[in-house]
Design a protein around this motif. Structure first.
Motif, PDB file in Angstrom:
ATOM      1  N   SER A  18      11.702  -4.064  26.445  1.00 36.81           N
ATOM      2  CA  SER A  18      10.538  -3.177  26.317  1.00 36.81           C
ATOM      3  C   SER A  18       9.599  -3.269  27.512  1.00 36.81           C
ATOM      4  CB  SER A  18       9.761  -3.584  25.056  1.00 36.81           C
ATOM      5  OG  SER A  18       9.399  -4.962  25.166  1.00 36.81           O
ATOM      6  N   GLU A  20       8.343  -0.060  29.530  1.00 39.16           N
ATOM      7  CA  GLU A  20       7.740   1.077  28.816  1.00 39.16           C
ATOM      8  C   GLU A  20       6.221   1.121  29.073  1.00 39.16           C
ATOM      9  OE1 GLU A  20       8.502   3.795  26.976  1.00 39.16           O
ATOM     10  OE2 GLU A  20       6.317   4.002  26.741  1.00 39.16           O
ATOM     11  N   ASN A  27       3.495   0.149  26.496  1.00 39.51           N
ATOM     12  CA  ASN A  27       3.292  -1.261  26.157  1.00 39.51           C
ATOM     13  C   ASN A  27       2.227  -1.931  27.025  1.00 39.51           C
ATOM     14  OD1 ASN A  27       5.169  -1.078  24.126  1.00 39.51           O
ATOM     15  ND2 ASN A  27       6.873  -1.679  25.447  1.00 39.51           N
ATOM     16  N   CYS A  85       0.033   7.069  28.554  1.00 38.41           N
ATOM     17  CA  CYS A  85       1.224   6.755  29.361  1.00 38.41           C
ATOM     18  C   CYS A  85       0.848   6.579  30.829  1.00 38.41           C
ATOM     19  CB  CYS A  85       2.275   7.855  29.191  1.00 38.41           C
ATOM     20  SG  CYS A  85       3.650   7.684  30.357  1.00 38.41           S
TER      21      CYS A  85
END
Ligand code: ZN
Length: 412
Positions: A48, A51, A54, A288
């Motif tokens: 992860s 990403e 995160n 994002c």
């Protein structure tokens, strides 16, 4: 009554004796203990750490998501004779105002206008700019004023365009790589005088440099250049233009990149207010986009990380990161504080975590620390104190390690 109190006191002593905490310090992975299990990664486990979401700041946990500081210095370029840019007396104040406004805009990030009806969360950008001194004609200062007939000007259009040329950067830069160098260049005076050329607020980002133009010659108040500064610096921090489909973020819809709504296609209805499109607002960054910049800042060896004040090297023992629910750390972290996993709770670490000098991770009796391909270390050339695995007669702290984990830089 007296008997009752004596009994209670005795019971308490007995209990506290039974609850005596034993500590095992985990310095490395070779250490054997019944309370440490080495296991295979769960089937279909997906890493992860890349990403962006995160890394989007969660202000519920301010010690984990503290505000990053990007170091910058400023170069004003002018001709040897004539005046096409601010001098020191004007320029320092002008940039201070521009930077202050730019920082404010990073904090009061706006809601996305696109797509219509979106529920994209609004998060603070969670980074700021700090000025850094360099050698200048008046001694150490974050502002340098250079006069250079060949290199002072900027053109982003026409046959003499020089916006992507690097000569001015390589000649005048200082602290390359550890400080973001901002060059303020006037549009070439011949073009400003020409009827067919319109000078714009414009700029370009290259490596760890930013050039911005239109600052002096347009005669606008300083705040009007703030979003351009933020836009160019965000390129250095790893963002692409967001009107394209492939900017790496699902929450920035492709759009016609309209300056504002004109009521006519393709600029009718709602138009973008994203910082990485060209528009009159440039006030919105998505989770994002923010996450992507912070992901780059957390990547060891990245150019973005080298521009930051390494706050993670400033050990802070005045407060601790308390894990009092089951938590997952799906992105890398750079921590200044002790981490305490409280009894009955678990912490999963899936990426890299840097622990500041002298700090430790405490796993209380009855708590579980799970490491998935995790790397625990100190990224400052210092040592930290490792994992303090605690147990009582009745409850034990546990460590479960999945995949390839490492614990480095622990004090002997
Ligand atoms: Zn751009």
């Amino acid at each position: 009554m007296k008997i009752f109190w004596t009994f209670l006191l005795g019971l308490m002593l007995l209990t506290s004796c039974n609850n005596k905490i034993q500590s095992l310090r985990i310095n490395n992975l070779a250490q054997a203990s019944d309370d440490i299990a080495t296991l295979d990664l769960p089937k279909g486990y997906e890493a992860s750490c890349r990403e962006p979401l995160n890394y989007a700041p969660n202000l519920e946990y301010p010690l984990e998501f503290y505000k990053q500081q990007v170091r910058i210095n400023v170069h004003y370029m002018d001709a040897e004779k004539g005046k096409y840019n601010f001098d020191r007396a004007e320029g320092e104040l002008y940039f201070d105002q521009m930077m202050e406004n730019a920082i404010m805009r990073l904090e009061v990030n706006e809601k996305m206008r696109l797509p219509e009806g979106n529920e994209t969360p609004v998060l603070p950008a969670n980074y700021t700019y700090v000025l850094r001194d360099m050698d200048t004609d008046i001694g150490r200062s974050p502002y340098a004023f250079h006069k250079d007939d060949d290199l002072f000007w900027f053109l982003s259009k026409g046959k003499n365009r020089n916006n992507s040329r690097k000569e001015v950067l390589t000649k005048y830069q200082q602290d390359e790589g550890s400080v973001l160098n901002v060059f303020i260049q006037p549009t070439h005076p011949d073009s400003v005088a020409s009827k067919t050329y319109t000078a714009d607020i414009t700029g370009i980002a290259m490596g760890t440099y930013v050039k911005i133009a239109g600052v002096y010659e347009l005669g606008l108040p300083a705040w009007q250049h703030a979003t351009n500064l933020n836009h160019e610096i965000a390129h250095v921090l790893g963002l692409s233009h967001s009107w394209y489909r492939n900017d790496g973020c699902d929450d920035t819809p492709p759009n016609s990149n309209c300056w504002r709504s004109t009521g006519r296609p393709p600029c009718e209805g709602l138009t973008s207010n994203n910082m990485m499109d060209y528009n009159s607002s440039q006030m919105a960054l998505t989770p994002c986009q923010i996450g992507k910049m912070h992901r780059n800042m957390h990547k060891l060896g990245s150019k973005q990380r080298k521009l930051l004040v390494p706050q993670w090297c400033e050990s802070d023992d005045s407060q601790s990161i308390v894990i009092d629910s089951d938590r997952q750390w799906l992105g890398a972290k750079d921590l200044k504080n002790d981490v305490i996993v409280k009894s009955g709770n678990s912490l999963e670490i899936h990426c890299r975590v840097s622990m500041a000098i002298g700090r430790k991770i405490i796993v209380e009796p009855g708590a579980t620390l799970r490491l998935f391909n995790a790397q625990l270390h100190n990224d400052c050339g210092d040592t930290w104190k490792g994992i303090d695995l605690q147990s009582t007669k009745k409850r034990r702290g546990k460590i479960e390690m999945f995949g390839n984990c490492s614990i480095d830089n622990v004090e002997e």
